[in-house]
Design a protein around this motif. Structure first.
Motif, PDB file in Angstrom:
ATOM      1  N   VAL B 388      38.701  37.206 -21.061  1.00 56.24           N
ATOM      2  CA  VAL B 388      37.708  38.156 -20.549  1.00 56.24           C
ATOM      3  C   VAL B 388      38.072  39.562 -21.011  1.00 56.24           C
ATOM      4  O   VAL B 388      37.220  40.330 -21.469  1.00 56.24           O
ATOM      5  CB  VAL B 388      37.637  38.099 -19.005  1.00 56.24           C
ATOM      6  N   ALA B 438      29.279  37.137 -24.293  1.00 55.35           N
ATOM      7  CA  ALA B 438      29.030  36.603 -22.953  1.00 55.35           C
ATOM      8  C   ALA B 438      28.842  35.094 -22.980  1.00 55.35           C
ATOM      9  O   ALA B 438      29.104  34.423 -21.995  1.00 55.35           O
ATOM     10  CB  ALA B 438      27.803  37.281 -22.336  1.00 55.35           C
ATOM     11  N   LEU B 441      32.227  33.812 -22.443  1.00 48.84           N
ATOM     12  CA  LEU B 441      32.596  34.028 -21.033  1.00 48.84           C
ATOM     13  C   LEU B 441      31.911  33.002 -20.150  1.00 48.84           C
ATOM     14  O   LEU B 441      32.489  32.475 -19.208  1.00 48.84           O
ATOM     15  CB  LEU B 441      32.158  35.421 -20.574  1.00 48.84           C
ATOM     16  N   ARG B 442      30.649  32.735 -20.469  1.00 51.46           N
ATOM     17  CA  ARG B 442      29.879  31.805 -19.671  1.00 51.46           C
ATOM     18  C   ARG B 442      30.533  30.428 -19.694  1.00 51.46           C
ATOM     19  O   ARG B 442      30.717  29.799 -18.660  1.00 51.46           O
ATOM     20  CB  ARG B 442      28.480  31.734 -20.262  1.00 51.46           C
ATOM     21  N   TRP B 445      33.889  30.434 -17.607  1.00 48.74           N
ATOM     22  CA  TRP B 445      33.926  30.613 -16.161  1.00 48.74           C
ATOM     23  C   TRP B 445      32.691  30.126 -15.427  1.00 48.74           C
ATOM     24  O   TRP B 445      32.773  29.698 -14.289  1.00 48.74           O
ATOM     25  CB  TRP B 445      34.098  32.111 -15.822  1.00 48.74           C
ATOM     26  N   LEU B 446      31.523  30.256 -16.050  1.00 51.82           N
ATOM     27  CA  LEU B 446      30.297  30.098 -15.271  1.00 51.82           C
ATOM     28  C   LEU B 446      29.797  28.665 -15.197  1.00 51.82           C
ATOM     29  O   LEU B 446      29.026  28.330 -14.307  1.00 51.82           O
ATOM     30  CB  LEU B 446      29.193  30.990 -15.858  1.00 51.82           C
ATOM     31  N   GLU B 447      30.210  27.830 -16.121  1.00 52.50           N
ATOM     32  CA  GLU B 447      29.612  26.503 -16.182  1.00 52.50           C
ATOM     33  C   GLU B 447      30.384  25.494 -15.334  1.00 52.50           C
ATOM     34  O   GLU B 447      30.440  24.318 -15.653  1.00 52.50           O
ATOM     35  CB  GLU B 447      29.542  26.019 -17.643  1.00 52.50           C
TER      36      GLU B 447
END
Lengths: 501, 494
Positions: B388, B438, B441-442, B445-447
C-alpha cells in the motif's frame, strides 16, 4: 493543545496496531478512550475559545521544511471551531456505532482513528501544504473503510470515491503550487496569502490566451472542493460511497467530510481570492440551487432508505452553497450553521438507517419487486420511531428543530441580495420537496397497516440509544437556541465578509 | 603525464573498487565452485557496494574536476548517481538471491554481471566525452541483454533478451549517427568543446545540430524508456526474471537520466541569466521536450490500465514515471533538475519495493497476474501494508516520497510560464495512474481473505520491504536534508 487533539488518535492507532488480534473488545475500548481524548479537548476548546475576536487562537507554529518555507502551523477561528466540535463528537459516537464490526476489528479502528486525525488536521491547518497533506491522508483510510467493510458494491464505490477525490485534489495541488510561486516571498501560509492576495492583477498563459490568474485559481480550487461537497454535477460518487459504506463511515462521510468542501471554500478561496469570489458568486448560487432541487428530486425517487438520505445530503449542502454565495452576514452565518446542523441531523438519519439495517438486513422502502419493504412499524418500535421523527423533522426544517434556523438564515441572506431573489424563490421549492420525500418515506416505513413480516422487530438497544441521544439533544437545543454556535463564528464571519468587500 | 594519471586515478576509486571486486568474484568463482549456489557472492557484492559508497563519499569531498583529457568528470553530480547505482546494485542482488526464479542459476555469474553493469552505469554518469559515454552505454546494454535472458531455459526470457538486443542495437546506431554528425560539425566529442562551438555559433546554428541532438536523445531515450523508444519495456520486463526487471527499472534508467542531464546541460552552455533553451533551436526545443514528456506519461499510464500482469503494469507505470521526470528538464534550473534527482531517489525505493512484492507473489503463486494477489494483504500483512505504501507513493499520495517528488516536478512546471497545460495533463495522469494502482490494492485487501493456508513472509524479504518502506514514508514527511543534498549535487553541472 490542538496538536494533542490532532495526533492523539494517531497514538491510539499505533497502540491498537500493537494489540493482539484475538481480543476485539480491548481494541474497541481503546478506540473509545482514544476518541474521548479529542472530545474532551474539544469541550475545553469550546469553553476557552474567545468569541470576541476573529484572530486565530490556540496557534502553534513550527518550521517544518525550511527550504520551502513550509510550516507546521495550526490554529482555529470561528469557522473551524464548529467543524472541530462536530468532528470530535461524531467520531466518538461512531466508535459505538461500529461496535458490531466483527471482521478485521484492528484494521477498522486503526483506519478510523487515522481518519479522525486527518479530519481534525484539515480543520486546524493554517498552512496550505499541511492542509493538503491532511486532506489527502483521508483518502487511504476512507478507501479501505468503504472497500473492506462496505456493502455489496463496495469495491466499485471505494474506487469511485478514491478517483473522484484524487482528481479534485490534484487540481488543488496545482493551485497551491501556483499560489506558492507567484507570491513574494514564496509562502504556503494561508493567513499570509490572504493578506497579500496578489493574484487579481496577474495573468497566466494557456496556449497564448492570457487568463486572469485569480479566476483560474478559483475555478481550480472550486472543482476540488465541489467534488468533496459534492455540488452538482460532481456528486455522482456520493450515493455510491454513502450507500456502500458501513454505517459509521457513512456518518463520518456525510457529517464531516462533505463539510470539508465548503469549509475549504470559506477558508481558502474566499479570503485569498476575494475578487474572483465576487465574480463567481452568481455561478455558485445557481449551482447551489440546482443541487438543492436535483438532490431533492433524486431523493424522492429512491426506494433504498440509505440512498434517500444520501441524496438528501446533496440537497442540504446546496443550501450551504447558496448561503455562502450570498456574501451577506445572515447568509454566511446560516451556511456555517447549516454545515453544523446538517452534520448532526444527517448523522442521526444514517445511524437510524444502520439500526434498522442491522435488524432487517435490508433497507428498502419499496422492495425491487414492488412490495412494501417495511410499513406500519411505529407501534412495534416506538422509541426508534420517535427518534426517527425528530431526525426527519430536523432535516426537513421544521421550526423548533435545528434545520429550520439555518435554512431560514440562508434564505434570508440570499433574499436580501436583489439579483438572488429569483434563485431563492426557486430554491425554496427544495424545502417543500424535502418535506415531501422525508414525510413520504416516514409514512411508508412507519405508518399505515403493519407489515406482519416485521412484527417481531426489536427496538433500539442501549448502545444505539447512547449514540443517538447526544445528537437528539443537540438538534432540539440548537433548534430553540442556536446562539452557542452562532456566537462561535459570528466575529470570524463578519471579518471574512468585510475583507471581501 | 604519468604522475597526473596516477594522481587522477584516485578520483575513479569507486569504479576501481567495482573492478577490483569483479576480479575477486572471478577468482573466487574459479577456485570455489560452491559459491555458485550459496550466499558468498551476495556478501561480496555487498562489500563492493559498501566500499564503493565509502570511496564515493571520499572522492565527492574533492574539488570538482574534469580529468583524463576531458573524458570523465568527478563532481557531486557523479557522486549522487554513484550512490544510486550502488544502492540499486545491492538491492537488485539481494532480491535476486531471495527469488525462486533464479534459484537454479549460477549466482556467481549473476553477481559478476550486475557488478559489471553497475560499473558501466557509473561510466555513463561521469563521462564528459561522447566516446566514453558510448562505452558506458554499451557496457550496460550488452550485459543487460545477458541479464534479461538469464533464465536460459526459459523461452520467454530468451525472447525478452533478444527484443532488448534488437532495440538496443537500433538505438545505438541512431545515437552513433548523431555522434558522428556532432563530430563533423564541431570537430570534437568532448562536451566542453562542443559547448564552445555552440556558444560561438549562437546566432547561426546549423540545422544539423538540433537534428543530431535528437538522434543522441533517441539513443538515450532507449535507456530511460521514454517515447518514442519505450516499446521494448513491457515485453522485456515481463520476460526477464522479476529481480532483473526491478533492477532495470531503477539502475539503468537513472544512468540514462544522468547521461541526458550531463550531456544536454553541458552543451547547452547553460546561461544562468536567461535560463532558457535559446542556445540551440530556440523555443521550439522546449515544446519538443514538453510534448515528449506529455506523450511518454500518457502512453505509459493509458497502456497500464488494461494490463492483467502486474509486472507489465509496473513496466508501463515506469514509462509514465519517466514522463514525469522529463518535465523537470524543461525549467533548466536548480529547482527542476533537483526535482528530477529527488524523484530518482524516491522512485528507487518505491519502485524497487513494488517490484519486490511482485517477485515474492510470483514465487509464491507462480503467477504475477492480478488475481494472484487476491487476499494476500490479510495473510501477509507486512507485505500488504508495505505494498500500500509503495503504490500510494507511486500514485503520488501525500505522506509518501512519491508525492514530494511529483510536487517538486509540478512546482517547477507551474512556475515556468506557458506550461500550464503540461501541469494539468500531468496531474490528470496521476489520477489515471491511481486507477490501476488501486486495482492491485483492491486485490490485496478488498476482495476478501485468501482461501487456503496463510502464508508466511520470510524475514529475508520482510527486512527488505520494511527497509524500503521506511524511506518512502520518511521522505514524504521530512525531506529538507535531501533537498539540500540534491541541490548541491545538481549545482556542479549547472
Amino acid at each position: 493543545m490542538l496538536s494533542w487533539m490532532i495526533f492523539s488518535p494517531l497514538i491510539g492507532m499505533a497502540a491498537i496496531l500493537a494489540m493482539p488480534r484475538n481480543r476485539p473488545d480491548i481494541v474497541r475500548w481503546a478506540a473509545v478512550i482514544t476518541t474521548a481524548v479529542p472530545l474532551a479537548l474539544g469541550v475545553m476548546v469550546f469553553s476557552q475559545f474567545d468569541r470576541s475576536t476573529a484572530a486565530m487562537q490556540f496557534v502553534e507554529q513550527v518550521s517544518w521544511i525550511a527550504p520551502f518555507n513550509i510550516e507546521y502551523y495550526v490554529g482555529i477561528d470561528g469557522l473551524s471551531v464548529p467543524m472541530v466540535l462536530l468532528t470530535v463528537l461524531l467520531s466518538f459516537i461512531c466508535i459505538f456505532a461500529s461496535w458490531n464490526i466483527e471482521n478485521g476489528v484492528k484494521g477498522y479502528f486503526a483506519m478510523f482513528l487515522l481518519l479522525e486525525s486527518a479530519m481534525l488536521g484539515v480543520f486546524c491547518a493554517l498552512d496550505f501544504f499541511l492542509f493538503f497533506v491532511f486532506w489527502e491522508v483521508m483518502l487511504l483510510p476512507m478507501y479501505f473503510l468503504i472497500g473492506i467493510w462496505g456493502g455489496a458494491n463496495k469495491v466499485y464505490a471505494a474506487t469511485k470515491f478514491f478517483l473522484y477525490t484524487l482528481a479534485g485534489s490534484v487540481l488543488m495541488l496545482l493551485v497551491m503550487l501556483g499560489m506558492y510561486f507567484t507570491t513574494e516571498p514564496h509562502t504556503f501560509s494561508l493567513l499570509q496569502l490572504a493578506n497579500l492576495h496578489p493574484f487579481s492583477t496577474m495573468t497566466m498563459d494557456l496556449f497564448g490566451w492570457q487568463l486572469p490568474m485569480d479566476k483560474v485559481f478559483f475555478v481550480g480550487l472550486f472543482i476540488g472542493f465541489a467534488i468533496k461537497v459534492p455540488i452538482w454535477p460532481f456528486h455522482t460518487w456520493l450515493p455510491w460511497a454513502h450507500v456502500e459504506a458501513p454505517t459509521a463511515v457513512s456518518v463520518i462521510l456525510a457529517g464531516v467530510l462533505l463539510k470539508m468542501g465548503t469549509y475549504g471554500i470559506l477558508r481558502i478561496s474566499y479570503p485569498i481570492l476575494p475578487s474572483a469570489t465576487l465574480w463567481a458568486a452568481d455561478a455558485m448560487a445557481i449551482l447551489g440551487v440546482i443541487s438543492i432541487l436535483y438532490g431533492a428530486f433524486c431523493a424522492m425517487a429512491q426506494k433504498d432508505l440509505k440512498k434517500l438520505v444520501a441524496y438528501s445530503s446533496v440537497s442540504h449542502m446546496g443550501y450551504v452553497i447558496l448561503g455562502m454565495a450570498s456574501l451577506t452576514t445572515a447568509g454566511v452565518n446560516g451556511a456555517v450553521l447549516q454545515m453544523f446542523n446538517h452534520g448532526t441531523s444527517t448523522a442521526m438519519l444514517f445511524l437510524l438507517v444502520g439500526v434498522i439495517y442491522d435488524r432487517a438486513h435490508h433497507r428498502w422502502i419499496v422492495k425491487p419487486d414492488g412490495s412494501r419493504g417495511f410499513g406500519g412499524i411505529a407501534p412495534v418500535v416506538p422509541v426508534y420511531t420517535g427518534v426517527m421523527a425528530i431526525a426527519v423533522f430536523a432535516s426537513l426544517g421544521l421550526p423548533g428543530l435545528s434545520g429550520f434556523i439555518s435554512e431560514a438564515l440562508v434564505f434570508l441572506g440570499a433574499f436580501s441580495v436583489p439579483r438572488f431573489q429569483m434563485y431563492v424563490i426557486i430554491g425554496s421549492l427544495g424545502i417543500v420537496l424535502g418535506a415531501a420525500y422525508l414525510l413520504w418515506m416516514f409514512m411508508r416505513v412507519f405508518l399505515g397497516p403493519l407489515n406482519e413480516e416485521w412484527s417481531g422487530l426489536t427496538d433500539m438497544n442501549w448502545r444505539e440509544r447512547f449514540t443517538l441521544i447526544p445528537l437528539t439533544i443537540l438538534v432540539v437545543v440548537l433548534g430553540v437556541y442556536p446562539m452557542p454556535v452562532l456566537k462561535l463564528m459570528g466575529t470570524t464571519v463578519a471579518k471574512l465578509l468585510t475583507s471581501l468587500t | 603525464m604519468n604522475g597526473e594519471i596516477v594522481q587522477n586515478l584516485k578520483l575513479l576509486s569507486p569504479e576501481l573498487v567495482l573492478v577490483f571486486f569483479l576480479v575477486v568474484l572471478f577468482t573466487v568463482d574459479s577456485i570455489w565452485e560452491q559459491t555458485r549456489k550459496n550466499f558468498v557472492p551476495l556478501a561480496l557484492v555487498f562489500a563492493a557496494c559498501l566500499l564503493g559508497t565509502i570511496a564515493t563519499c571520499w572522492v565527492s569531498k574533492l574539488a570538482p574536476t574534469v580529468f583524463f583529457s576531458g573524458l570523465v568528470a568527478n563532481d557531486s553530480f557523479s557522486a549522487f548517481f554513484r550512490y544510486v547505482f550502488l544502492f540499486s546494485c545491492a538491492a537488485g542482488t539481494y532480491l535476486a538471491f531471495g527469488s525462486k526464479e533464479l534459484e537454479k542459476q549460477n549466482r556467481m555469474e549473476f553477481s559478476l554481471l550486475i557488478v559489471c553493469v553497475t560499473f558501466g552505469m557509473c561510466l555513463m554518469a561521469i563521462s564528459t566525452h561522447l566516446l566514453m559515454l558510448y562505452i558506458g552505454i554499451e557496457t550496460v546494454s550488452i550485459l543487460s541483454f545477458v541479464m534479461a535472458g538469464f533464465k536460459s531455459e526459459d523461452l520467454r526470457a530468451s525472447e525478452a533478451s533478444f527484443k532488448y538486443f534488437i532495440f538496443g542495437a537500433f538505438a545505438s546506431a541512431l545515437m552513433l549517427y548523431g555522434f558522428s554528425l556532432i563530430y563533423g560539425l564541431t570537430g570534437s566529442l568532448q562536451y566542453g568543446e562542443i559547448a564552445q562551438y555552440v556558444q560561438a555559433n549562437l546566432g547561426n546554428m546549423p540545422y544539423l545540430l538540433p537534428l543530431s541532438l535528437i538522434l543522441v536523445y533517441s539513443g538515450l531515450a532507449y535507456k530511460i524508456s521514454a517515447f518514442p523508444m519505450h516499446f521494448w519495456t513491457p515485453d522485456v520486463y515481463e520476460g526477464s526474471p522479476t529481480p532483473v526487471a526491478s533492477f532495470f527499472s531503477v539502475g539503468p534508467k537513472a544512468a540514462g537520466f544522468a547521461a541526458i542531464l550531463r550531456f544536454f546541460l553541458d552543451i547547452l552552455s547553460y546561461d544562468a541569466a536567461s535560463g532558457s533553451w535559446k542556445a540551440i533551436g530556440g523555443e521550439q526545443l522546449v515544446s519538443v521536450v514538453a510534448i515528449i514528456s506529455a506523450i511518454t506519461m500518457t502512453v505509459g499510464n493509458l497502456s497500464a490500465i488494461g494490463q492483467n500482469s502486474v509486472k507489465r503494469m509496473l513496466a508501463y507505470s515506469s514509462i509514465a514515471h519517466v514522463g514525469y521526470m522529463l518535465m523537470g528538464i524543461l525549467t533548466l534550473d536548480t529547482f527542476g533538475l533537483g526535482a528530477i534527482l529527488f524523484y530518482i531517489i524516491a522512485y528507487c525505493a518505491m519502485n524497487f519495493g513494488a517490484f519486490w512484492v511482485v517477485s515474492i507473489v510470483a514465487d509464491l503463486k507462480g503467477s504475477d497476474r492480478l488475481d494472484a494477489f487476491r487476499g494476500l494483504g490479510w495473510s501477509m500483512p507486512v507485505l500488504g501494508v508495505t505494498m500500500v505504501i509503495f503504490l500510494a507513493s507511486l500514485a503520488g499520495i501525500p505522506m509518501f516520497s512519491g508525492f514530494i517528488g511529483k510536487m517538486l516536478i509540478f512546482g517547477a512546471i507551474v512556475k515556468t510560464p506557458g506550461l500550464l497545460w503540461l501541469a494539468v495533463l500531468g496531474v490528470l495522469n496521476s489520477v489515471v495512474s491511481l486507477y490501476y494502482y488501486a486495482k492491485i490494492l483492491r486485490e490485496l485487501w478488498l476482495e476478501g481473505r485468501e482461501p487456503g493456508n496463510p502464508s508466511e513472509l520470510s524475514i529475508y524479504h520482510g527486512v527488505a520491504l520494511v527497509g524500503l518502506a521506511i524511506p518512502t514514508v520518511v521522505l514524504g514527511l521530512w525531506f529538507a536534508p535531501v533537498i539540500h543534498f540534491v541541490e548541491r549535487s545538481i549545482a556542479t553541472i549547472l
